[in-house]
Design a protein around this motif. Structure first.
Motif, PDB file in Angstrom:
ATOM      1  N   UNK A  70     117.941  29.145  -8.291  1.00 46.96           N
ATOM      2  CA  UNK A  70     118.550  30.499  -7.986  1.00 46.96           C
ATOM      3  C   UNK A  70     118.977  31.022  -9.588  1.00 46.96           C
ATOM      4  N   UNK A  71     119.005  32.251  -9.903  1.00 47.36           N
ATOM      5  CA  UNK A  71     119.406  32.862 -10.990  1.00 47.36           C
ATOM      6  C   UNK A  71     120.947  32.884 -10.905  1.00 47.36           C
ATOM      7  N   UNK A  72     121.507  32.986 -12.219  1.00 47.77           N
ATOM      8  CA  UNK A  72     123.046  33.426 -12.023  1.00 47.77           C
ATOM      9  C   UNK A  72     123.355  34.983 -11.412  1.00 47.77           C
ATOM     10  N   UNK A  73     124.580  34.833 -10.764  1.00 47.53           N
ATOM     11  CA  UNK A  73     124.753  36.132 -10.113  1.00 47.53           C
ATOM     12  C   UNK A  73     124.793  37.205 -11.060  1.00 47.53           C
ATOM     13  N   UNK A  74     124.536  38.339 -10.551  1.00 48.82           N
ATOM     14  CA  UNK A  74     124.413  39.642 -11.491  1.00 48.82           C
ATOM     15  C   UNK A  74     126.151  39.933 -11.947  1.00 48.82           C
ATOM     16  N   UNK A  75     126.799  39.301 -11.129  1.00 51.83           N
ATOM     17  CA  UNK A  75     128.472  39.761 -11.528  1.00 51.83           C
ATOM     18  C   UNK A  75     128.960  38.768 -12.866  1.00 51.83           C
ATOM     19  N   UNK A  76     128.122  37.644 -12.918  1.00 53.62           N
ATOM     20  CA  UNK A  76     128.379  36.724 -13.810  1.00 53.62           C
ATOM     21  C   UNK A  76     128.296  37.282 -15.269  1.00 53.62           C
ATOM     22  N   UNK A  77     129.006  36.458 -16.229  1.00 52.91           N
ATOM     23  CA  UNK A  77     129.160  36.796 -17.698  1.00 52.91           C
ATOM     24  C   UNK A  77     127.893  36.335 -18.066  1.00 52.91           C
ATOM     25  N   UNK A  78     127.229  35.251 -17.734  1.00 52.53           N
ATOM     26  CA  UNK A  78     125.793  34.882 -18.243  1.00 52.53           C
ATOM     27  C   UNK A  78     124.858  36.072 -17.878  1.00 52.53           C
ATOM     28  N   UNK A  79     124.879  36.677 -16.884  1.00 52.42           N
ATOM     29  CA  UNK A  79     123.984  37.619 -16.588  1.00 52.42           C
ATOM     30  C   UNK A  79     124.036  38.963 -17.766  1.00 52.42           C
ATOM     31  N   UNK A  80     125.382  39.315 -17.633  1.00 53.98           N
ATOM     32  CA  UNK A  80     126.023  40.392 -18.435  1.00 53.98           C
ATOM     33  C   UNK A  80     125.254  40.238 -20.096  1.00 53.98           C
ATOM     34  N   UNK A  81     125.566  38.920 -20.467  1.00 52.20           N
ATOM     35  CA  UNK A  81     125.050  38.674 -21.782  1.00 52.20           C
ATOM     36  C   UNK A  81     123.574  38.859 -21.990  1.00 52.20           C
ATOM     37  N   UNK A  82     122.728  38.368 -21.030  1.00 49.76           N
ATOM     38  CA  UNK A  82     121.341  38.611 -21.146  1.00 49.76           C
ATOM     39  C   UNK A  82     120.869  39.867 -20.844  1.00 49.76           C
ATOM     40  N   UNK A  83     121.739  40.589 -20.035  1.00 44.51           N
ATOM     41  CA  UNK A  83     121.164  42.092 -19.706  1.00 44.51           C
ATOM     42  C   UNK A  83     121.626  42.944 -21.031  1.00 44.51           C
TER      43      UNK A  83
END
Length: 416
Positions: free
Chosen positions: A209-222
């Motif tokens: 599963x991908x990291x949650x959209x609330x995570x810091x990892x997702x924020x960096x990628x987005x």
């Protein structure tokens, strides 16, 4: 991001054959030209250029796999130069493998595209006219027809014609929903349940599963996509813009098949070699497509354009929303995770590297534009990076896609 080249290159294994060979073929059979294999591959691309050629619910990689698997089994039934994919048909000594390949290709395309029969018949007649008439030619044609008939029958109930359930978009943060500007209905929501050609199931190599959209990892990628993939980005370089448009200009499976066409043609590949290259490539692409759609609709991750426009809902404090953000390229109508370009390009690069080596200069042309690469992996890497530059995918999507494509291609290479 270019560090991904080294990472992905380390995944590639040196698979050079199509499995252990059986008794060697006579030299005359083994060295016959693979040009006709290229011509039938081009014929299929031409047919698929008509959007009405087949239902929009049928993924084109299935057709490539059927065409190339039929040619491969028809040839090796006679040359015994490798194990059959599915069917080894008895053939008398002297049967012409080139006639077998021609007939198999023709019969598959006629079965898939009966409205195109006149043109396909004409190509068969032209190809067969170069082979001397006689019992050997007829025996080869019989082998090709038998293989094609059996393979089409085998795949007639593979789930590719099943009606997809009605797609219902989610309403929670991260849930996929149709995208602007036209908000089209998602494509191929049921394709992950199609029976694979070589894999045991579409979920065999499903990514975590991908990291949650609330995570810091997702924020960096987005945020990376937001900066680089915007239609009006000031941080994307002119070459990145060119690459983004290049890889979006034509179906990615067409591009990789055309790369294989150029390789087989420029190296004057034998018939045996040509059918092996195309069979492994297109079986890998077909099964990667099934596996990729399995994952896309298992996780239903929204696209960057949705995530950026809805960031004002405060699902992630590290993302500043922009309700008017628009990607460089119109978003494809399916969920984001994993990336199709990453999965398919990595599968193709892994396959072709196995045949031609890790360092191989290539020039790739798409819709009149040519770009050059020092290796298959370099081309694949640019293909997936281009999806961030075009505003389509995050690096999270790309990483999952390239891992999936490698695993599928590696599995296919080990089972043929």
């Amino acid at each position: 991001m270019l560090a991904g080249i080294a990472l992905a290159a380390g995944l590639i294994s040196p698979a050079f054959g199509f499995g252990a060979a059986r008794s060697p073929a006579p030299a005359s059979a083994a060295t016959r030209s693979g040009t006709s294999v290229v011509e039938w591959n081009r014929e299929l691309i031409t047919i698929l250029g008509d959007p009405k050629a087949q239902p929009a619910t049928v993924q084109p990689t299935r057709s490539f796999a059927l065409l190339q698997a039929a040619e491969y089994d028809a040839v090796v039934s006679i040359t015994r130069s490798g194990p059959a994919y599915k069917f080894s048909v008895p053939a008398p000594r002297g049967a012409r493998p080139d006639a077998a390949a021609e007939q198999a290709a023709h019969d598959v395309l006629v079965a898939l595209y009966p409205a195109e029969r006149a043109g396909v018949d004409q190509r068969l007649s032209s190809q067969l006219s170069a082979i001397p008439d006689g019992p050997d030619k007829q025996a080869g044609m019989t082998v090709g027809a038998t293989v094609a008939r059996r393979l089409i029958s085998l795949r007639s109930h593979d789930g590719s014609s099943a009606k997809s359930p009605r797609f219902r978009p989610g309403d929670k943060a991260g849930d996929y929903r149709p995208t602007p500007p036209d908000f089209p209905t998602p494509v191929f929501p049921n394709w992950g349940s199609v029976k694979p050609f070589v894999l045991t199931s579409g979920r065999q190599f499903r990514p975590a599963p991908p990291p949650a959209v609330s995570s810091a990892e997702y924020a960096t990628a987005l945020n990376e996509v937001k900066n680089l993939g915007s239609k009006t980005s000031s941080t994307r370089t002119p070459d990145q813009t060119a690459a983004a448009k290049f890889w979006a200009a034509a179906p990615v499976w067409n591009v990789w098949n055309q790369i294989a066409q150029n390789l087989v043609t420029s190296q004057i590949a034998s018939l045996d070699r040509a059918v092996k290259v195309f069979a492994r490539l297109d079986l890998s692409l077909a099964d990667t497509t099934i596996a990729m759609y399995d994952a896309k609709y298992a996780y239903h991750v929204w696209r960057p354009v949705t995530a950026i426009r809805l960031a004002a809902t405060h699902y992630n404090p590290h993302i500043v929303g922009d309700p008017h953000w628009t990607p460089l390229v119109t978003t494809a109508p399916d969920p984001s995770y994993p990336s199709a370009h990453a999965a398919l390009s990595q599968a193709a690069a892994t396959t072709l590297t196995g045949f031609y080596g890790a360092r191989h200069h290539l020039a790739v042309t798409s819709r009149g534009t040519t770009r050059t690469y020092a290796s298959f992996q370099e081309a694949a890497t640019e293909a997936w990076l281009s999806r961030t530059w075009s505003g389509q995918h995050t690096s999270i999507d790309n990483r999952a896609g390239r891992q999936l494509g490698f695993h599928v291609a590696d599995f296919v290479a080990g089972h043929l």
